[in-house]
Design a protein around this motif. Structure first.
Motif, short mmCIF file in Angstrom:
data_model
loop_
_atom_site.label_atom_id
_atom_site.label_comp_id
_atom_site.label_asym_id
_atom_site.label_seq_id
_atom_site.Cartn_x
_atom_site.Cartn_y
_atom_site.Cartn_z
N MET A 1 0.93 -1.09 0.17
CA MET A 1 -0.13 -0.16 0.11
C MET A 1 0.86 1.21 0.07
O MET A 1 1.72 1.41 0.82
N ILE A 2 0.61 2.01 -0.96
CA ILE A 2 1.37 3.41 -0.96
C ILE A 2 0.52 4.50 -0.65
O ILE A 2 -0.47 4.70 -0.66
N MET A 3 1.38 5.38 0.35
CA MET A 3 0.66 6.46 1.11
C MET A 3 1.32 7.75 0.86
O MET A 3 2.42 7.81 0.66
N ASN A 4 0.69 8.87 0.86
CA ASN A 4 1.07 10.21 0.92
C ASN A 4 2.19 10.54 -0.12
O ASN A 4 2.12 10.32 -1.30
N GLU A 5 3.21 10.86 0.43
CA GLU A 5 4.59 11.36 -0.35
C GLU A 5 5.02 10.25 -1.27
O GLU A 5 5.78 10.56 -2.26
N LYS A 6 4.91 9.22 -0.99
CA LYS A 6 5.38 7.71 -1.74
C LYS A 6 4.73 7.78 -3.06
O LYS A 6 5.06 6.95 -3.97
N ILE A 7 3.41 8.45 -3.51
CA ILE A 7 2.96 8.38 -4.55
C ILE A 7 3.54 9.11 -5.58
O ILE A 7 3.88 10.42 -5.54
N LYS A 8 4.15 8.52 -6.68
CA LYS A 8 4.97 9.28 -7.72
C LYS A 8 4.36 9.65 -8.70
O LYS A 8 4.81 10.74 -9.62
N ALA A 9 3.05 9.19 -8.97
CA ALA A 9 2.14 9.72 -10.31
C ALA A 9 2.03 11.28 -10.11
O ALA A 9 1.67 11.92 -8.99
N SER A 10 1.68 11.77 -11.10
CA SER A 10 1.46 13.37 -11.50
C SER A 10 0.20 13.73 -11.05
O SER A 10 -0.11 14.88 -10.54
N GLU A 11 -0.90 12.83 -11.52
CA GLU A 11 -2.23 13.06 -11.04
C GLU A 11 -2.77 11.72 -10.72
O GLU A 11 -2.37 10.89 -10.94
N VAL A 12 -3.95 12.13 -9.80
CA VAL A 12 -4.59 10.69 -9.03
C VAL A 12 -6.06 11.07 -9.45
O VAL A 12 -6.77 12.08 -9.40
N LEU A 13 -6.82 9.86 -9.53
CA LEU A 13 -8.12 9.99 -9.56
C LEU A 13 -8.82 9.88 -7.88
O LEU A 13 -8.47 8.72 -7.34
N LEU A 14 -9.22 10.94 -7.35
CA LEU A 14 -9.43 10.87 -5.74
C LEU A 14 -10.80 10.63 -5.56
O LEU A 14 -11.74 10.94 -6.10
N THR A 15 -10.80 10.02 -4.39
CA THR A 15 -12.00 9.74 -3.93
C THR A 15 -11.90 10.25 -2.36
O THR A 15 -10.93 10.05 -1.73
N GLY A 16 -12.91 10.87 -1.83
CA GLY A 16 -13.06 11.58 -0.70
C GLY A 16 -13.20 10.61 0.47
O GLY A 16 -13.38 9.55 0.38
N VAL A 17 -13.08 11.34 1.72
CA VAL A 17 -13.19 10.66 3.01
C VAL A 17 -14.52 9.81 2.96
O VAL A 17 -14.78 8.72 3.58
#
Length: 157
Positions: A1-17
């Motif tokens: 599981m990759i979290m926070n600053e370890k995500i290297k992609a320039s953009e992400v498909l985001l789902t809220g809380v």
């Protein structure tokens, strides 16, 4: 599981809380949003582009990962040996040991060594132990009495 600053992609498909879809967002913007809400940004899959990520309450992601790892583990059968003439303190120790194994997700094989005509006493001991372990596990079979031992397997609830 990759979290926070370890995500290297320039953009992400985001789902809220709360599971709401926030669409495609720049990773830096998603991290800023996570910091502002005091939550973690967790990448759920690296197989697609942009990778789907979600905002998860702080610490919840780690707990979720530990639970998944615990479910993944193959349950083992732990053996707890007793004798028909067991002292009360030793009996309590063996009972606690069996409860600990059951609560960690392992099955317990309760074995009482028999010599001579101790079969009935061994069966009584196992029945009493099963009654006390009812809250932690349930027996898979009845009590098996063979020549040299009485045994019963208890699986976790």
């Amino acid at each position: 599981m990759i979290m926070n600053e370890k995500i290297k992609a320039s953009e992400v498909l985001l789902t809220g809380v709360d599971g709401e879809d926030l669409g495609i967002v720049a990773t830096s913007e998603a991290l800023a949003m996570a910091k502002k809400l005091k939550v973690d940004l967790v990448c759920t899959s690296l197989m697609s582009s942009p990778p789907p990520c979600r905002l998860v309450g702080a610490g919840a992601a780690k707990r979720e990962e530990q639970q998944a790892r615990k479910r993944e583990r193959e349950p083992k059968v732990k053996e707890v040996r007793l004798t028909p003439h067991i002292e009360e303190h030793d009996y309590d120790t063996k009972k606690r040991q069996a409860e600990k194994h059951l609560q960690s997700g392992d099955a317990v094989l309760l074995v009482v060594r028999i010599q001579g005509k101790e079969g009935a006493k061994a069966k009584e001991l196992l029945e009493a132990l099963l009654k006390e372990l009812k809250s932690s596990g349930r027996p898979t079979t009845g009590i098996q009495l063979s020549g040299k031992q009485a045994a019963v397997q208890v699986n976790p609830l």
